[in-house]
Design a protein around this motif. Structure first.
Motif, PDB file in Angstrom:
ATOM      1  N   CYS A 169       0.840  -1.189   0.000  1.00  0.00           N
ATOM      2  CA  CYS A 169       0.000   0.000   0.000  1.00  0.00           C
ATOM      3  C   CYS A 169       0.878   1.243   0.000  1.00  0.00           C
ATOM      4  CB  CYS A 169      -0.903  -0.012   1.230  1.00  0.00           C
ATOM      5  SG  CYS A 169      -1.899   1.480   1.381  1.00  0.00           S
TER       6      CYS A 169
ATOM      7  N   CYS B  54       0.060   3.329   3.481  1.00  0.00           N
ATOM      8  CA  CYS B  54       0.412   2.890   4.837  1.00  0.00           C
ATOM      9  C   CYS B  54       1.515   1.848   4.881  1.00  0.00           C
ATOM     10  CB  CYS B  54      -0.823   2.377   5.582  1.00  0.00           C
ATOM     11  SG  CYS B  54      -1.309   0.712   5.090  1.00  0.00           S
TER      12      CYS B  54
ATOM     13  N   THR C 153       1.396  -1.353   4.156  1.00  0.00           N
ATOM     14  CA  THR C 153       0.993  -2.748   4.386  1.00  0.00           C
ATOM     15  C   THR C 153       1.373  -3.618   3.184  1.00  0.00           C
ATOM     16  OG1 THR C 153      -0.832  -2.190   5.856  1.00  0.00           O
ATOM     17  CG2 THR C 153      -1.011  -4.285   4.683  1.00  0.00           C
TER      18      THR C 153
ATOM     19  N   CYS D 140      -5.632  -2.773  -0.025  1.00  0.00           N
ATOM     20  CA  CYS D 140      -4.851  -2.772   1.210  1.00  0.00           C
ATOM     21  C   CYS D 140      -5.671  -3.435   2.315  1.00  0.00           C
ATOM     22  CB  CYS D 140      -4.494  -1.348   1.599  1.00  0.00           C
ATOM     23  SG  CYS D 140      -3.672  -1.263   3.206  1.00  0.00           S
TER      24      CYS D 140
ATOM     25  N   ASN E 297      -5.278  -3.055   5.513  1.00  0.00           N
ATOM     26  CA  ASN E 297      -5.416  -2.218   6.707  1.00  0.00           C
ATOM     27  C   ASN E 297      -6.855  -1.697   6.782  1.00  0.00           C
ATOM     28  OD1 ASN E 297      -5.408  -0.095   8.547  1.00  0.00           O
ATOM     29  ND2 ASN E 297      -3.322   0.533   8.013  1.00  0.00           N
TER      30      ASN E 297
ATOM     31  N   CYS F 255      -7.480   1.923   5.823  1.00  0.00           N
ATOM     32  CA  CYS F 255      -7.102   2.421   4.495  1.00  0.00           C
ATOM     33  C   CYS F 255      -8.286   2.349   3.528  1.00  0.00           C
ATOM     34  CB  CYS F 255      -5.948   1.591   3.930  1.00  0.00           C
ATOM     35  SG  CYS F 255      -4.362   2.409   4.097  1.00  0.00           S
TER      36      CYS F 255
HETATM   37 ZN   LIG Z   1      -2.903   0.868   3.400  1.00  0.00          ZN
END
Ligand SMILES: [Zn+2]
Lengths: 404, 139
Positions: free
Chosen positions: B27, B30, B32, B41, B43, B46
């Protein structure tokens, strides 16, 4: 959180655990339902709603009827036109359908509900159910990494040994302690008590886990009937209050790679088995109880590692407390002050995947009512807890207590 | 003549290569990382926008978080011929991913030990060898 009306377990039934090649899953379910109805002095037509456990290994047995299990079981019982949901939450399915049955009655929509699951998982390793190399992560994981369930358990076990000092002796002792009560459980599959030598001399399957430190897979079926507490006395003199019935899912950043997945992205402070810790925290909150209140535990001892990991989880203890409890004798099912797995556990029955949670709840009911015969625990339990843990990050837990 | 080495499933690691790398997604917002690559993603905080995610080749080294030895042959569709017990590890890469893989050997493997990515054969036919990614212990 809004308080629902109180719900009681009024009937429990189990088809024995074992290998039953000649019976279909709906047939086994009918036998479990029949026993539960008799236990509740209830007619089939008094059941107002039903939730059924969806079978996982549908490419090997019974095909789509395994997924649409509720309709297949209803047809075998004789349809009475009630709402039926079939639900699959892997090894946590039993607990998940128990929760659905609870909610159906707690909400006030129905006065009675049944949770039923039948499962024929006997015969070896879990395996993927498709050969889709694009989107079936379970298939990709399995053919590219050769990770079996015991391999996953063994990896967790090796990590725990390094982190908290679990010994090979501790791992063997789990089987010794849980199996010693198995000869007294007519519903279980392996009615044999094992010695530490038996365990340590059994073949190594995945280092450090020996054959007798992992559970087999079995066939089995269970049924639990619940009823609003205000009507429960019609069916039983010993209603069991459902203090909590919950399921849990993982938190992003969990430190372990759950079975069926290939990777995780661990985040600081998240830890392992979040689906299980989330579920147990929710259960205590819903029950407004604490671990100190619990008198009796059924936990998912798929392997000796699980026994320790889940004892810590259920008691919300620091990692490593479980080993100390086992060594102290406190959790011995026959003599301990906190009996754990008085059924003999998964090690003694073998896991009938989606029915397993019902096997545990049946045991809690029998023990709380004082109807467990030769395996009756000695500590006069009032509050009991069960937890199951499944494939791909599924968990379920319940807390039940004497209500008479 | 040496047989062709072909991934059992394509698109999971860079191939052909002397230093194969796992192909993951990352990502841009972030960081990830997900393996195999995912469209979104993972997360929860996100946005689920495909454009946020890019394909990355992971570093070819890692650290063993834990491992075991699979002593019995798993049933089909896993195939390892001829069958011999093999190690499996969870390995941490420098991108923060923890990922599964077979070990080339369980000799000299320890928790916290260094490994590097390679490709190894699981089975073959008359024309090809079929390979997967494997972690090789390095001293
Ligand atoms: Zn992310």
């Amino acid at each position: 959180m809004q308080k629902f009306r109180d719900v009681a377990i009024v009937g429990v039934g189990l088809h024995p655990w074992g290998v039953f090649g000649e019976k279909s899953m709906p047939e086994m379910a009918v036998e479990a339902i029949t026993e539960a109805l008799a236990d509740a002095n209830m007619e089939w037509r008094e059941v107002e709603s039903m939730v059924s456990g969806g079978y996982l290994w549908v490419t090997q047995r019974e095909g789509m009827f395994g997924i649409l299990s509720g309709t297949a079981i209803s047809a075998a019982m004789g349809g009475i036109g009630i709402p039926i949901t079939s639900c699959a939450n892997a090894c946590a399915t039993g607990g998940a359908i128990f929760r659905e049955a609870y909610l159906a009655v707690a909400s006030g929509l129905y006065d009675t509900a049944i949770a039923v699951a039948a499962d024929k998982s006997a015969g070896g390793f879990f395996r993927p159910q498709s050969e889709d190399p694009q989107f079936d992560l379970d298939y990709i994981r399995y053919v590219m990494t050769g990770e079996t369930n015991p391999a996953y358990w063994a990896m967790e076990c090796k990590r725990r040994m390094a982190d908290v000092g679990t010994t090979e002796d501790d791992l063997a002792e789990v089987k010794v302690v849980t199996s010693k009560i198995a000869p007294f459980n007519p519903k279980t599959r392996y009615k044999k008590a094992f010695t530490k030598e038996d365990v340590l001399n059994s073949p190594m399957v995945c280092d450090p886990l020996h054959l007798l430190e992992i559970c087999a897979t079995s066939d089995g079926a269970g049924a639990i009937i619940v009823c609003s507490m205000d009507k429960a006395k019609k069916y039983t003199q010993k209603p069991i209050l459902i203090d909590a019935a919950v399921i849990g899912s993982p938190t992003f950043g969990d430190h372990t790679i759950p079975l069926t997945y290939l990777s995780t992205f661990p985040r600081p402070g998240v830890g392992i088995l979040t689906e299980s810790r989330n579920s147990i925290a929710a259960a205590y909150k819903m029950a407004n109880r604490r671990p100190e209140d619990v008198d009796l535990i059924e936990l998912p001892d798929n392997s000796s590692w699980h026994y320790f990991a889940y004892l810590d989880c259920i008691l919300q203890a620091h990692d490593g407390e479980a080993e100390k409890l086992l060594r102290s004798g406190a959790v011995d099912p026959m003599t301990g002050k906190l009996p754990v797995c008085p059924s003999g556990g998964l090690g003694s029955c073998g896991e009938a995947v989606v029915a397993q949670g019902l096997f545990q709840i049946y045991e809690l009911a029998k023990q709380l009512r004082g109807e467990a015969g030769e395996r009756q625990v000695k500590n006069d339990p009032k509050v009991a807890i069960a937890q199951t843990y499944g494939y791909a990050g599924n968990n379920a837990a319940c807390i039940v207590s004497k209500a008479w | 003549m040496a047989k062709n080495k072909i991934p059992i499933i394509e698109g999971l690691f860079t191939w052909p290569s002397d230093k194969p790398q796992l192909i993951a997604s990352k990502c841009k917002k972030c960081g990830t990382v997900t393996f195999p690559k995912a469209a979104f993603c993972a997360n929860p905080d996100c946005e689920k926008k495909r454009d946020n995610v890019e394909i990355v080749n992971l570093s070819n080294t890692g650290t063993v978080w834990t491992y075991t030895t699979q002593i019995y042959a798993p049933p089909a569709p896993f195939k390892k011929e001829p069958f011999e017990p093999y190690g499996i590890a969870m390995v941490d890469t420098s991108e923060g991913l923890r990922v599964l893989g077979i070990l080339t050997t369980t000799d000299n493997v320890k928790l916290g030990g260094k490994v590097e990515l390679t490709a190894g054969k699981l089975y073959e036919d008359d024309e090809n060898e079929y390979v997967t990614w494997m972690w090789k212990p390095v001293s």
